[in-house]
Scaffold this active site. Structure first.
Site, PDB file in Angstrom:
ATOM      1  N   HIS A 102       0.817  -1.201  -0.039  1.00 14.72           N
ATOM      2  CA  HIS A 102       0.023  -0.099   0.019  1.00 14.72           C
ATOM      3  C   HIS A 102       0.950   1.262   0.012  1.00 14.72           C
ATOM      4  O   HIS A 102       1.949   1.264   0.381  1.00 14.72           O
ATOM      5  CB  HIS A 102      -0.911   0.058   1.183  1.00 14.72           C
ATOM      6  CG  HIS A 102      -0.266  -0.148   2.672  1.00 14.72           C
ATOM      7  ND1 HIS A 102       0.077  -1.463   2.875  1.00 14.72           N
ATOM      8  CD2 HIS A 102       0.189   0.537   3.557  1.00 14.72           C
ATOM      9  CE1 HIS A 102       0.607  -1.315   4.167  1.00 14.72           C
ATOM     10  NE2 HIS A 102       0.737  -0.093   4.413  1.00 14.72           N
ATOM     11  N   HIS A 104       1.032   5.261   1.405  1.00 15.05           N
ATOM     12  CA  HIS A 104       0.445   6.115   2.267  1.00 15.05           C
ATOM     13  C   HIS A 104       0.541   7.460   1.552  1.00 15.05           C
ATOM     14  O   HIS A 104       1.392   7.886   1.023  1.00 15.05           O
ATOM     15  CB  HIS A 104       1.249   6.345   3.521  1.00 15.05           C
ATOM     16  CG  HIS A 104       1.326   5.167   4.398  1.00 15.05           C
ATOM     17  ND1 HIS A 104       0.659   4.835   5.494  1.00 15.05           N
ATOM     18  CD2 HIS A 104       2.215   3.970   4.105  1.00 15.05           C
ATOM     19  CE1 HIS A 104       1.034   3.706   6.033  1.00 15.05           C
ATOM     20  NE2 HIS A 104       1.755   3.274   5.344  1.00 15.05           N
TER      21      HIS A 104
HETATM   22  P1  5GP Z   1       2.438   0.062   7.288  1.00 18.27           P
HETATM   23  O1  5GP Z   1       2.896   0.191   8.687  1.00 18.27           O
HETATM   24  O2  5GP Z   1       1.977  -1.386   7.002  1.00 18.27           O
HETATM   25  O3  5GP Z   1       3.089   0.623   6.408  1.00 18.27           O
HETATM   26  O4  5GP Z   1       0.953   0.705   7.326  1.00 18.27           O
HETATM   27  C1  5GP Z   1      -0.339   0.154   7.858  1.00 18.27           C
HETATM   28  C2  5GP Z   1      -1.324   1.168   8.023  1.00 18.27           C
HETATM   29  O5  5GP Z   1      -2.403   0.795   8.104  1.00 18.27           O
HETATM   30  C3  5GP Z   1      -0.976   2.156   9.261  1.00 18.27           C
HETATM   31  O6  5GP Z   1      -0.771   3.514   8.975  1.00 18.27           O
HETATM   32  C4  5GP Z   1      -2.231   1.708  10.082  1.00 18.27           C
HETATM   33  O7  5GP Z   1      -2.593   2.710  10.706  1.00 18.27           O
HETATM   34  C5  5GP Z   1      -3.383   1.364   9.064  1.00 18.27           C
HETATM   35  N1  5GP Z   1      -4.220   0.380   9.564  1.00 18.27           N
HETATM   36  C6  5GP Z   1      -4.030  -0.684  10.361  1.00 18.27           C
HETATM   37  N2  5GP Z   1      -4.939  -1.474  10.614  1.00 18.27           N
HETATM   38  C7  5GP Z   1      -5.880  -0.895   9.992  1.00 18.27           C
HETATM   39  C8  5GP Z   1      -7.425  -0.928   9.889  1.00 18.27           C
HETATM   40  O8  5GP Z   1      -7.968  -1.904  10.282  1.00 18.27           O
HETATM   41  N3  5GP Z   1      -8.210  -0.003   8.831  1.00 18.27           N
HETATM   42  C9  5GP Z   1      -7.412   1.013   8.668  1.00 18.27           C
HETATM   43  N4  5GP Z   1      -8.488   1.833   7.606  1.00 18.27           N
HETATM   44  N5  5GP Z   1      -6.342   1.312   8.540  1.00 18.27           N
HETATM   45  C10 5GP Z   1      -5.610   0.336   9.368  1.00 18.27           C
END
Ligand code: 5GP
Length: 142
Positions: A102, A104
């Site tokens: 994903h 951001h």
């Molecule tokens: P990563 O750390 O993998 O780059 O980012 C994952 C993102 O997903 C984080 O910014 C976190 O806040 C978000 N996130 C985690 N669980 C959920 C969820 O259940 N729903 C949503 N909408 N965002 C989530």
């Protein structure tokens, strides 16, 4: 890296968990981050099941970055933030907490310090209001 079909984003993509969806097309899906680092923090996913950017097919990667550009424009219009941080983490060692690729989109402005990554849940009403603004900004683009 093998793909975990039960990671939280896979479950959101299958409609098993709720989210504040702002956009979907055949290849991509976008929704608001539940623990935003700034108001309007949005996540863009390719639907293709892949944990890391390097695992994605060229077509899925192209679709994801084009949707990221589209959403970055809309989120900027919705928030009025002067800067947009686009980030993408690969692997736990890099800070990735959800193993589905994903991007951001994080609005940045001098008045709003960047909050911690994946720490504090947003007020659901504030997320719902932001969702409406982003969807309206997308409609205005069309
Ligand atoms: P990563 O750390 O993998 O780059 O980012 C994952 C993102 O997903 C984080 O910014 C976190 O806040 C978000 N996130 C985690 N669980 C959920 C969820 O259940 N729903 C949503 N909408 N965002 C989530």
């Amino acid at each position: 890296m093998s793909y975990d079909n039960n990671n939280v984003f896979a479950r959101i993509l299958r409609g098993e968990l709720p989210c504040q969806k702002v956009y979907e097309d055949d290849a991509t899906f976008a929704f608001l981050d539940i623990m935003p680092q700034a108001e309007g923090h949005t996540l863009v996913l390719p639907k293709e099941p892949a944990a890391l950017l390097v695992d994605l097919s060229p077509a899925a990667l192209q679709a994801a970055i084009l949707t990221t550009q589209k959403l970055a424009r809309a989120v900027q219009a919705a928030t009025g933030a002067p800067g947009m941080l686009i980030s993408q983490f690969n692997g736990a060692a890099a800070g990735q907490t959800v193993p589905h690729v994903h991007f951001h989109i994080i609005p940045r402005s001098p008045e709003q310090p960047l909050r911690a990554h994946a720490r504090d849940n947003a007020d659901p009403a504030a997320l719902a209001a932001m969702r409406e603004k982003v969807i309206a900004a997308l409609a205005a683009q069309a």
